[in-house]
Design a protein around this motif. Structure first.
Motif, short mmCIF file in Angstrom:
data_model
loop_
_atom_site.label_atom_id
_atom_site.label_comp_id
_atom_site.label_asym_id
_atom_site.label_seq_id
_atom_site.Cartn_x
_atom_site.Cartn_y
_atom_site.Cartn_z
N ALA A 2 0.76 -1.29 0.05
CA ALA A 2 0.06 0.05 0.00
C ALA A 2 1.04 1.20 0.04
N LEU A 3 2.08 1.23 0.45
CA LEU A 3 2.90 2.45 0.74
C LEU A 3 3.87 2.62 -0.56
N ASN A 4 3.95 1.62 -1.56
CA ASN A 4 4.90 1.67 -2.41
C ASN A 4 4.40 1.49 -3.59
N TYR A 5 2.83 1.35 -3.89
CA TYR A 5 2.51 1.28 -5.12
C TYR A 5 1.35 2.06 -5.28
N ASN A 6 1.73 3.20 -5.67
CA ASN A 6 0.70 4.36 -5.76
C ASN A 6 0.41 5.26 -6.99
N ASN A 7 -0.46 5.52 -7.24
CA ASN A 7 -0.86 6.64 -8.25
C ASN A 7 -1.01 8.05 -7.68
N PHE A 8 -0.03 8.72 -7.84
CA PHE A 8 -0.05 10.29 -7.14
C PHE A 8 0.67 11.05 -8.47
N TYR A 9 0.04 11.42 -9.40
CA TYR A 9 0.64 11.95 -10.55
C TYR A 9 1.54 13.17 -10.30
N MET A 15 -12.54 11.95 5.35
CA MET A 15 -11.38 12.60 5.31
C MET A 15 -10.43 12.00 6.12
N THR A 16 -9.49 11.64 5.42
CA THR A 16 -8.59 10.72 5.93
C THR A 16 -7.08 11.36 6.34
N THR A 17 -6.57 10.88 7.31
CA THR A 17 -5.50 11.65 7.95
C THR A 17 -4.44 10.59 8.23
N GLY A 18 -4.56 9.21 8.27
CA GLY A 18 -3.63 8.26 8.56
C GLY A 18 -4.12 6.92 7.84
N LEU A 19 -2.98 5.88 8.28
CA LEU A 19 -3.45 4.63 7.53
C LEU A 19 -2.42 3.80 8.55
N TYR A 20 -2.77 2.55 8.64
CA TYR A 20 -1.93 1.30 9.25
C TYR A 20 -1.37 1.89 10.81
N GLY A 21 -2.43 2.64 11.31
CA GLY A 21 -2.26 3.18 12.64
C GLY A 21 -1.12 4.29 12.86
N LYS A 22 -0.93 4.97 11.69
CA LYS A 22 0.14 6.03 11.52
C LYS A 22 -0.31 7.31 10.94
N GLU A 23 0.18 8.41 11.00
CA GLU A 23 -0.09 9.37 10.26
C GLU A 23 0.08 9.07 8.63
N LEU A 24 -0.71 9.81 7.76
CA LEU A 24 -0.62 9.65 6.43
C LEU A 24 0.92 10.11 5.81
N GLN A 25 1.19 9.10 4.93
CA GLN A 25 2.28 9.22 4.40
C GLN A 25 2.29 10.08 2.88
N GLN A 65 3.20 9.71 0.09
CA GLN A 65 2.91 9.03 -1.17
C GLN A 65 1.70 8.59 -1.30
N ASN A 66 0.77 8.87 -0.10
CA ASN A 66 -0.53 8.35 -0.12
C ASN A 66 -1.52 9.53 0.16
N GLY A 67 -1.04 10.73 -0.02
CA GLY A 67 -1.83 11.78 -0.01
C GLY A 67 -1.77 12.68 1.03
N ALA A 68 -0.69 12.74 1.87
CA ALA A 68 -0.57 13.63 3.28
C ALA A 68 -0.83 15.18 2.73
N PRO A 69 -1.01 15.88 3.91
CA PRO A 69 -1.61 15.30 5.14
C PRO A 69 -3.02 14.89 5.43
N ILE A 70 -3.84 15.18 4.22
CA ILE A 70 -5.22 14.80 4.50
C ILE A 70 -5.92 14.73 3.14
N ARG A 71 -6.62 13.56 2.72
CA ARG A 71 -7.16 13.20 1.48
C ARG A 71 -8.54 12.73 1.73
N LEU A 72 -9.09 12.55 0.66
CA LEU A 72 -10.50 12.09 0.83
C LEU A 72 -10.47 10.48 0.37
N ILE A 73 -11.56 9.80 1.11
CA ILE A 73 -11.71 8.33 0.78
C ILE A 73 -13.18 7.98 0.34
#
Length: 308
Positions: A68-75, A199-209, A211-219
């Motif tokens: 999840a952390l290393n296979y991302n779409n974030f153009y 509104m997402t601020t973290g994943l896997y128990g930690k703050e959003l990285q 490459q995953n759309g930090a510091p806040i993204r939509l899901i």
């Protein structure tokens, strides 16, 4: 709006990762990092104050965080799947603010302390990319409806537009006209206010990285992943349907709704099956990504092949 029903898994018991096993694995990794035995980008981040929401903890096998952390779409960080983690440091998140404006009685600018003051909860969601891959992720965040309630949308507000960061100087992907920057997405107001929209601020128990759309993204878990805008800086309430970035770039391929629908193929590939990250085998894609019981009423009477 109907009340949310706890999600019922369609996975077999043999496919489930026991919660205690996942938690023990997390503790083991954290302990190993502390001892200097391994390096983990998950464990290296600051701990998060959040509570698991039992209504959103289906018995699904979690995707390994390394996938999840290393296979991302974030153009904004590049078009290759490995570019977002490679160029993650290019995304500057200090002093981040989100402006909520438009057709509302109390437009406001929120900094991250304001956003983290909302009760943060962990929800395990399916995530389905339009490209045909999928994952199951324990996101942390709060319902978008709580943020919108703060600004009091007017009766004229029919849609919500999301605008991501624009930083051509630092973000390598924005130096090319891959899309008409900044990235834009949109939802109907009832979709935005739905209890599943996070509104997402973290994943896997930690703050959003980054490459995953930090510091806040939509899901929005019943829609294809590109609808879940990353690194949001502006949320705008409007009476007009927004034109999303991918809809603008390729309107014949990416509709405004983009609900997961195995019966509607992408013009260049079938959507009937998906490949979970970390698995060689494909599985059947579920209508609305498995959330049909909760969201199908939003589209009652709509031709889902026309409004794709």
């Amino acid at each position: 709006m109907k009340s949310f029903k706890p999600y019922r898994s369609q996975f077999k018991e043999s496919q489930v990762t026991p919660e205690e096993l996942f938690l023990n694995r997390r503790q083991f990794i954290q302990g190993a990092v502390a001892a200097g035995l391994i390096t983990s980008p998950i464990a290296a981040l600051a701990d998060f104050n959040f509570a698991p929401n039992s209504n959103f903890r289906p018995d699904l096998k979690l995707t390994d965080p390394e996938h999840a952390l290393n296979y991302n779409n974030f153009y904004e960080l590049g078009t290759d799947k490995s570019d977002p983690p490679r160029y993650a440091d290019s995304l500057k998140t200090d002093n981040w603010q989100v402006r909520v404006e438009g057709l509302c009685a109390k437009p406001q600018t929120f900094d991250m302390d304001d956003l983290l003051a909302f009760d943060q909860e962990e929800r395990i969601y399916r995530f389905r990319c339009v490209e045909g891959w999928s994952m199951v992720v324990p996101w942390i965040g709060f319902p978008l409806s709580k943020l919108l309630d703060k600004v009091e949308p007017t009766s004229q507000a029919k849609y919500v537009e999301f605008i991501s960061i624009l930083d051509r100087e630092n973000l390598p992907g924005q130096r090319f006209n891959i899309l008409d920057w900044p990235y834009r997405e949109g939802l109907r107001i009832d979709e935005a206010m739905h209890p599943l929209t996070l509104m997402t601020t973290g994943l896997y128990g930690k703050e959003l990285q980054n490459q995953n759309g930090a510091p806040i993204r939509l899901i929005v878990p019943w829609k294809y992943g590109f609808k879940s805008a990353k690194s949001i800086v502006t949320i705008r309430l409007t009476d007009k349907q927004p034109v999303s970035s991918w809809e603008q770039a390729a309107p014949d391929e990416y509709g405004f709704y983009s609900n997961v629908n195995p019966n509607v193929s992408h013009p260049r590939w079938s959507q009937a099956k998906e490949r979970p990250l970390g698995s060689f085998f494909k599985k059947k894609t579920l209508m609305f990504n498995g959330y049909a019981e909760d969201v199908a009423d939003l589209y009652k009477g709509m031709d889902l092949k026309k409004y794709y």
